[in-house]
Design an enzyme around this catalytic site. Structure first.
Site, PDB file in Angstrom:
ATOM      1  CG  HIS A  41      -1.792   1.187   1.351  1.00  0.00           C
ATOM      2  ND1 HIS A  41      -1.396   2.329   2.019  1.00  0.00           N
ATOM      3  CD2 HIS A  41      -3.036   1.438   0.889  1.00  0.00           C
ATOM      4  CE1 HIS A  41      -2.359   3.231   1.970  1.00  0.00           C
ATOM      5  NE2 HIS A  41      -3.378   2.716   1.295  1.00  0.00           N
ATOM      6  NE  ARG A  58      -4.947   3.681  -7.897  1.00  0.00           N
ATOM      7  CZ  ARG A  58      -3.618   3.685  -7.927  1.00  0.00           C
ATOM      8  NH1 ARG A  58      -2.962   2.553  -7.772  1.00  0.00           N
ATOM      9  NH2 ARG A  58      -2.943   4.795  -8.123  1.00  0.00           N
ATOM     10  CB  THR A  78       0.686  -6.927 -13.463  1.00  0.00           C
ATOM     11  OG1 THR A  78       1.051  -5.545 -13.368  1.00  0.00           O
ATOM     12  CG2 THR A  78       0.345  -7.265 -14.909  1.00  0.00           C
ATOM     13  CB  CYS A  97      -3.820  -0.571 -15.142  1.00  0.00           C
ATOM     14  SG  CYS A  97      -4.885  -1.839 -14.429  1.00  0.00           S
TER      15      CYS A  97
END
Length: 819
Positions: free
Chosen positions: A402, A507, A709, A773
């Site tokens: 993250h 996102r 990926t 992406c």
């Protein structure tokens, strides 16, 4: 023996790099002392038989040097021997003091290298002159029981035999094999007439180059040491001067030689030189030292001068090195007090005060102070803290954890997986025992992965000049589109600054973490029924729409791929008691009710639980709200600007085509409700192995497939991307993986899934658009794979866009050259 006169063609595999360079320098008309080369085959025979071939008689009339010419310059070789041929009867006419200095230096070199004696045997508290030479000769005879050899040819033969056999010593073999040399690697020997560097008039030796090593700008600089030889000026035998100490004519000669070398070799070079009584001699050349910033400018300058082509400039520039142009970097000469090492997750460097909470980072930013956010690992609640901080440091995590993904997107220098550090009650404990409390100053170098104590001198980025020129050349030849992962209007503006072809991944969940939005999001999650949930979503819809309007206006008709909500809903819930209490008070419910709902949302493995398309199917009103916001925003932008907007809506975490069919039907229904014949594209984010294998099915319901990926690698390996950093370094070091698969695409495993999906998808739908992406979209090797696989675009963090653009251009050029 072959003369190095530039008239005979040499072979690097036989004569080594030094000999080939000298021959070319001679062919270019540069002042190179006369020389011959013994081939690698000749040297090997000498080592085996002990027989040295005759040296041309004309060479034996003066002093000589003997230097190694390895087939690869990285392999090194035996120490050079200078002044061969000097003896009692052949002292050169350079003044008595200088002649005896040369003689003494040769005796010491011969004794320590050829005879294997100790250097201290020849130390004496005597000035250079006949007495000191006599002392050295006496020491030689005492140690060897032989007179020091006087015949120049005998001296040379002994030196050649020594160097030929020294190459095959076990320690020498081990050292060069560690640098990649094969076991049977050979080397050649260059026998060259000496330019003495010691004697009358303006005399000395040094090294110089014609470009600045930091900026790449044209500049003569280097070191010069009067009355010296070889690399005395470089190794610090005495305090050296700058080359500006040379006379103006000699400086002009060096500059002219640099121009000739650049044109002849097609690169900027540095030279090793000797001055003998005002005359310049060039002893060798090698590519000029350069930082990554300097390398780019040199490549552009050479192309603009017509010395190399634009395509050569593109191919010569290392894509990863562009990071030095995009972020502040620690200056090369800055001291480094290293506290710990981690993974270089986001490039650039930053200095700031240690803080341990996102709130503290935001407070520091509000006060105009730089902070380094230190966490064990980060979560959704830390995004604002990372954004406010100058740098981030986590003790856990891998290249796609993250913290790494968020920091790269924001351009914040970041180190993850710094497992040598530990947090002890808000004190950062270092491996050497140092303890850093909140407010301590540290520097994070996201380029090298080093955590440093204190501050460091920085160099600032520059996106103009040569950088801009090279990027324009890259765009002329690349075929692969490069889009950006941009979640907010600020991200989109940054992406435009870096020359993107669109947004490949927005996102939407990141839009909901602002304080005024996350509260409404939480109310939606806690809603007791569909009616209450829709009421909360009605409050979120204008906020979401406003973001999309701004995105579409910024991108001006370029593609914008919007991923519908992906993370599990529990990520939006407060995790501490204070947060739960505040939410309960705002909603007029008990803290117990909030805690109970948070517990209901918790999952054993949330990344494989109710997230992505599974939320859209089980809680359809969320995706319906997002679709409405997208369509209304597109219609509004078209009405105001006239720019056609064709949003690309992407469904995350799909595994089956039926999931796509269900969501597609609902989105189509929303489009009809909004009206206005809105054009849009619907696609799938391929993140599971099953989705890749069933790409033929998915293609029937999709206009595009975009490969996420990060998750696809995680699921293919069965490896948590957040925890891989704990052991990945050992795995790579021990050869389990050639590279961190979250850093560079695993071509053999994940890559095969991508190839299968591309083949099956386009077999079912020839017009299918393929993209990548994940963070691999900014990795040059992964970009080249996408070009070969026939993809249409890659998408990466805004700060990695220039890297991907250059890598895409290189991929096109390499493909054209291969064809």
């Amino acid at each position: 023996m072959i003369p190095l006169d530039g008239k005979t063609e040499l072979d690097v595999a036989m004569h080594g790099t030094r000999a080939c360079r000298l021959a070319k320098m001679a062919a270019l008309g540069l002042p190179v002392p006369e020389a011959v080369v013994l081939s690698a085959k000749d040297v090997s025979n000498i080592a085996e038989t002990g027989t040295v071939p005759d040296v041309p008689a004309n060479l034996l009339k003066g002093l000589l040097s003997l230097r190694a010419s390895p087939l690869n310059p990285e392999w090194g070789g035996p120490t050079a021997i200078l002044n061969i041929g000097i003896s009692d009867s052949t002292l050169p006419d350079v003044g008595e003091g200088a002649a005896y200095l040369l003689y003494r230096r040769f005796i010491q070199s011969y004794a320590t290298n050829v005879a294997g004696l100790e250097a201290e045997d020849f130390d004496a508290d005597l000035p250079d002159g006949a007495a000191r030479v006599a002392h050295c000769k006496a020491s030689y005879k005492f140690e060897t029981d032989e007179d020091f050899p006087q015949a120049p040819e005998a001296q040379l033969r002994a030196c050649i035999l020594h160097m030929a056999r020294a190459w095959n010593r076990p320690s020498a073999k081990i050292l060069r094999q560690a640098k990649g040399a094969p076991e049977d690697a050979g080397f050649a020997l260059v026998i060259q007439r000496m330019a003495l560097g010691i004697g009358r008039g303006e005399t000395g030796a040094g090294a110089a180059q014609m470009v600045d090593d930091k900026s790449g700008a044209a500049k003569l600089w280097g070191r010069y040491l009067p009355q010296s030889q070889g690399q005395d000026a470089v190794i610090g035998a005495r305090e050296a001067l700058g080359v500006e100490a040379l006379s103006a004519p000699l400086q002009a000669e060096l500059l002219a030689a640099g121009e000739i070398l650049a044109k002849g070799f097609g690169d900027a070079f540095q030279v090793e030189f000797t001055v003998q009584d005002g005359r310049l001699w060039l002893l060798d050349c090698s590519p000029a030292k350069r930082s990554s910033v300097a390398a780019l400018r040199i490549n552009v300058d050479l192309a603009e001068a017509g010395i190399i082509s634009k395509n050569d400039a593109i191919l010569r520039t290392e894509p990863h090195a562009l990071g030095d142009h995009l972020h502040p970097q620690i200056a090369e000469n800055s001291a480094r007090d290293i506290l710990a090492m981690g993974l270089s997750a986001s490039p650039g460097a930053a200095t700031g005060r240690v803080v341990f909470t996102p709130e503290a980072a935001m407070t520091m930013a509000a006060q105009g102070q730089a902070a380094i956010l230190v966490r064990v690992e980060t979560g959704a609640d830390d995004i604002r803290g990372i954004h406010a901080a100058s740098g981030a440091l986590t003790l856990r995590g891998g290249m796609t954890s993250h913290a790494a993904v968020i920091a790269r997107g924001l351009g914040v220098p970041c180190i993850v997986g710094a497992g040598e550090l530990r947090l002890d009650d808000n004190v950062l404990v270092c491996p050497d025992g140092r303890r850093l409390e909140s407010g301590a100053q540290i520097t994070v170098d996201g380029t090298s992965g080093q955590v440093l104590a204190g501050s460091a001198e920085m160099t600032q980025p520059n996106l103009g000049g040569p950088f801009k020129t090279l990027m324009s050349w890259a765009d002329e030849v690349r075929e692969l589109q490069v889009r950006a992962n941009a979640d907010t209007p600020a991200d989109a503006r940054l992406a435009q600054r870096f020359g993107v072809d669109g947004i490949g991944l927005c996102r939407t969940e990141h839009m909901f973490f602002a304080p005024e939005r996350v509260q409404v999001m939480r109310e939606m999650i806690l809603a007791p029924d569909v009616v209450a949930r829709k009421a909360a979503l009605d409050l979120l819809m204008p906020m979401q729409k406003a973001d999309f309007v701004e995105l579409f206006e910024i991108m001006r008709g370029q593609p914008v791929t919007i991923r519908l909500l992906d993370p599990p809903l529990h990520e939006f819930m407060p995790v501490d008691e204070a947060g739960m209490a505040a939410l309960a008070q705002a909603m007029g419910i008990s803290v117990r009710q909030v805690a109970r709902r948070a517990e209901e949302l918790s999952e054993v493995n949330p990344m494989l639980g109710k997230r992505g398309v599974r939320i859209g199917i089980t809680t359809p009103e969320i995706y319906e709200m997002q679709a409405r916001a997208i369509f209304e925003a597109a219609a509004q932008v078209f009405a105001f600007t006239g720019d056609a907007v064709v949003p690309e809506i992407m469904i995350p975490l799909v595994s089956a085509n039926r999931e796509v069919e269900i969501i597609k039907a609902r989105i189509e229904a929303v489009a009809l409700e909004v009206g206005g014949a809105i054009a849009y594209k619907l696609g799938v984010m391929v993140e599971t192995p099953r989705a890749a294998l069933r790409a033929g099915d998915l293609a029937q319901s999709s206009a595009f497939l975009s490969f996420g990926t990060n998750d696809l690698t995680q699921m293919t390996y069965g490896l948590s991307r957040d925890d891989a950093g704990r052991f990945m370094r050992e795995y790579v070091q021990q050869g389990v993986y050639p590279e961190d698969p979250f850093h560079s695409l695993d071509v053999e495993g994940v890559g095969e899934l991508l190839l299968i999906a591309a083949q099956r998808g386009r077999a079912a739908n020839p017009d299918l658009v393929l993209g990548m992406c994940g963070e691999h979209g900014g990795d040059p090797a992964s970009v080249r794979f996408c070009k070969v696989a026939g993809f249409d675009y890659v998408s990466c963090s805004p700060y990695r866009v220039p890297i991907a653009r250059l890598a895409a251009a290189q991929a096109s050029l390499l493909a054209a050259n291969a064809g």
